[in-house]
Design an enzyme around this catalytic site. Structure first.
Site, PDB file in Angstrom:
ATOM      1  N   SER A   1       0.803  -1.219   0.000  1.00  8.62           N
ATOM      2  CA  SER A   1       0.000   0.000   0.000  1.00  8.62           C
ATOM      3  C   SER A   1       0.834   1.266   0.000  1.00  8.62           C
ATOM      4  O   SER A   1       0.399   2.304  -0.499  1.00  8.62           O
ATOM      5  CB  SER A   1      -0.930   0.007   1.214  1.00  8.62           C
ATOM      6  OG  SER A   1      -0.186  -0.118   2.406  1.00  8.62           O
TER       7      SER A   1
ATOM      8  N   LYS B   1      13.100  -1.030  -0.429  1.00 10.22           N
ATOM      9  CA  LYS B   1      11.695  -0.632  -0.311  1.00 10.22           C
ATOM     10  C   LYS B   1      11.578   0.814  -0.777  1.00 10.22           C
ATOM     11  O   LYS B   1      12.170   1.720  -0.167  1.00 10.22           O
ATOM     12  CB  LYS B   1      11.249  -0.788   1.143  1.00 10.22           C
ATOM     13  CG  LYS B   1       9.782  -0.560   1.406  1.00 10.22           C
ATOM     14  CD  LYS B   1       9.493  -0.867   2.875  1.00 10.22           C
ATOM     15  CE  LYS B   1       8.053  -0.590   3.236  1.00 10.22           C
ATOM     16  NZ  LYS B   1       7.792  -0.876   4.671  1.00 10.22           N
TER      17      LYS B   1
ATOM     18  N   MET C   1      17.721  -2.733   2.998  1.00 10.81           N
ATOM     19  CA  MET C   1      17.954  -3.746   4.030  1.00 10.81           C
ATOM     20  C   MET C   1      18.460  -5.025   3.378  1.00 10.81           C
ATOM     21  O   MET C   1      18.448  -5.162   2.151  1.00 10.81           O
ATOM     22  CB  MET C   1      16.667  -4.001   4.816  1.00 10.81           C
ATOM     23  CG  MET C   1      15.543  -4.623   4.014  1.00 10.81           C
ATOM     24  SD  MET C   1      13.946  -4.583   4.875  1.00 10.81           S
ATOM     25  CE  MET C   1      13.137  -3.276   3.955  1.00 10.81           C
TER      26      MET C   1
ATOM     27  N   ASP D   1       1.163  -4.411  12.306  1.00 13.24           N
ATOM     28  CA  ASP D   1       0.547  -4.816  11.040  1.00 13.24           C
ATOM     29  C   ASP D   1       0.704  -6.330  10.889  1.00 13.24           C
ATOM     30  O   ASP D   1       1.807  -6.816  10.631  1.00 13.24           O
ATOM     31  CB  ASP D   1       1.209  -4.099   9.867  1.00 13.24           C
ATOM     32  CG  ASP D   1       0.534  -4.405   8.533  1.00 13.24           C
ATOM     33  OD1 ASP D   1      -0.375  -5.256   8.503  1.00 13.24           O
ATOM     34  OD2 ASP D   1       0.910  -3.798   7.521  1.00 13.24           O
TER      35      ASP D   1
ATOM     36  N   ASN E   1       4.189 -10.021   5.854  1.00  9.63           N
ATOM     37  CA  ASN E   1       5.269  -9.454   6.666  1.00  9.63           C
ATOM     38  C   ASN E   1       6.124 -10.524   7.344  1.00  9.63           C
ATOM     39  O   ASN E   1       6.995 -10.202   8.152  1.00  9.63           O
ATOM     40  CB  ASN E   1       4.704  -8.506   7.726  1.00  9.63           C
ATOM     41  CG  ASN E   1       4.115  -7.250   7.100  1.00  9.63           C
ATOM     42  OD1 ASN E   1       4.447  -6.901   5.978  1.00  9.63           O
ATOM     43  ND2 ASN E   1       3.233  -6.583   7.825  1.00  9.63           N
TER      44      ASN E   1
ATOM     45  N   ASP F   1       9.050  -5.588   7.479  1.00 15.81           N
ATOM     46  CA  ASP F   1       8.140  -4.440   7.481  1.00 15.81           C
ATOM     47  C   ASP F   1       7.819  -3.940   8.883  1.00 15.81           C
ATOM     48  O   ASP F   1       6.899  -4.404   9.547  1.00 15.81           O
ATOM     49  CB  ASP F   1       6.842  -4.784   6.741  1.00 15.81           C
ATOM     50  CG  ASP F   1       6.070  -3.523   6.337  1.00 15.81           C
ATOM     51  OD1 ASP F   1       6.190  -2.499   7.039  1.00 15.81           O
ATOM     52  OD2 ASP F   1       5.369  -3.561   5.322  1.00 15.81           O
TER      53      ASP F   1
END
Length: 441
Positions: A140, A158, A245, A290, A295, A309
């Site tokens: 998202s 990311k 990462m 989350d 994840n 995440d």
């Protein structure tokens, strides 16, 4: 290095009016798919016991496609609506909406190039031996690319969608308007504190420097735990909109439900993740809130779970830790008066709430504590607890029993709890939850 060519993706709508238009279209798709009577029932009435809202597959597909294209706060809303379990939608519609947990449209390469040049400069590619322009994941807030630096580091990068951070405030305002218009807020409740907490958390998720700090803090807390692996941050390539990462191999955690994995392996991993959720609350006082299955990766060779995440990481106030400890102790002992007091202390009810609301919410909390009262292994695979909680909670919601909203941060903790238990259910795990909780009380 991969060739830079068009990937066919559609641009992320980044202007306020453009996003408002897309929200309007998505709402129209949902309303048309449900029908006027169905929308009214969904928002205002209880309907037949256990009956699910019927939404045509075509309308569901249009709705999810629109949210996947918008990304950002609006897609987050859709992901929450699609949480696995006792859905309000038919299984066919729920299956399509569940795709939002695993996909977002990647941005076109022209937008990607603009982001990389803005964050790293026009000659950014000189630092890489390889950069895969096709993302390995898109969610998202951003998308993830695999790359190898000139000095041999294997990275997962990311990269944030352009305009998503700037659109958070308008998206939340628009979603709040829709929630009030469609009657999705409990009668008498003020949704503004919850919306403000959602706004705060989304701004935090869009700050990749803050996520880097959270990832490093969590990596320190995990230490050399043999059950888990947390990737390291590469600060030299991380910015507010790019997080670099370690690239770590693994399979999606819900693949453990497949036949090649044993019951013992499923139980071990589920127990480790459930215990980690309790450690977050009672020891770390830092939680990754989350619970999206994406994840977590699993490494079959090492048996370790890779934690990914940390954008939604939140500090937990000591008062909440104390309150949840008292609630868990009361639930384990099945002491209803103590449970009622813990509910008041946590802010779910005021001390002068109507007696029927007190009794109803205490009953719901007692139902939720079934796992705490079970001696030995609790079998998530055969349990219908989530359906019972959902059905009873929906009845109370529609009866106006939830006229007060607790501290918004506690609601996001509930999101983590539910997500962890949903994963245990997906993996059909057996866990001695009572013994596990006892270690923290």
């Amino acid at each position: 290095m991969s060739q830079f060519s068009d990937n066919g993706g559609r641009a992320v709508p980044s202007q306020r009016l453009s996003r408002l238009w897309h929200i309007g279209r998505a709402t129209t798709d949902l309303a048309v798919g449900v029908g006027a009577r169905g929308l009214w029932d969904m928002a205002r009435t209880r309907g037949a016991s256990g009956q699910r809202i019927r939404l045509s597959p075509a309308a569901t597909q249009r709705f999810t496609d629109r949210l996947a294209r918008m990304r950002g706060a609006v897609m987050k809303m859709g992901q929450m609506m699609s949480m696995d379990g006792a859905d309000v939608f038919t299984p066919e519609a729920a299956a399509i909406m569940a795709s939002l947990r695993e996909r977002a449209e990647p941005m076109p390469l022209s937008q990607l190039a603009q982001v990389l040049e803005r964050e790293w400069g026009s000659d950014w590619n000189k630092g890489f031996r390889r950069f895969d322009f096709t993302p390995i994941a898109a969610a998202s807030i951003g998308q993830v690319h695999r790359a190898e630096t000139r000095d041999g580091r294997q990275l997962a990068l990311k990269i944030q969608f352009p305009g998503v951070r700037e659109s958070i405030d308008s998206d939340i305002d628009n979603l709040g308007f829709l929630a009030r218009t469609l009657g999705m807020v409990p009668k008498g409740a003020d949704p503004r504190p919850l919306l403000e907490e959602a706004r705060r958390q989304l701004h935090q998720e869009a700050d990749y420097q803050a996520e880097a700090e959270a990832l490093e803090a969590y990596r320190t807390l995990i230490g050399d735990d043999p059950a888990f692996l947390v990737p390291a941050v590469h600060r030299d390539l991380s910015t507010n909109r790019v997080l670099a990462m370690d690239y770590i191999e693994g399979v999606s955690i819900d693949r453990l439900s497949e036949n090649q994995f044993s019951r013992q392996e499923r139980d071990r991993v589920s127990s480790a993740l459930t215990d980690l959720t309790l450690r977050e609350l009672f020891e770390f006082q830092l939680a990754q809130t989350d619970p999206n299955f994406g994840n977590y990766f699993y490494q079959p060779e090492s048996g370790r779970v890779v934690l990914l995440d940390f954008g939604a990481t939140a500090r937990i106030a000591p008062s909440l830790v104390t309150g949840f400890r008292r609630l868990a102790a009361a639930g384990m002992a099945d002491e209803v008066p103590a449970m009622h007091q813990a509910i008041v202390d946590l802010g779910y009810l005021s001390a002068d709430a109507p007696r029927q609301n007190v009794d109803a919410l205490t009953e719901l909390m007692r139902l939720s504590g079934e796992m705490l009262r079970t001696e030995g292994l609790y079998d998530f695979g055969s349990s219908d607890l989530f359906e019972r909680i959902y059905q009873r909670g929906r009845e109370l919601y529609l009866d106006g029993a939830f006229s007060e909203l607790p501290d918004p941060s506690s609601l996001f903790l509930h999101r983590k709890f539910v997500g962890t238990f949903m994963l245990c259910r997906r993996l059909r795990a057996r866990i001695d939850f009572r013994a596990m909780m006892a270690r923290y009380l």
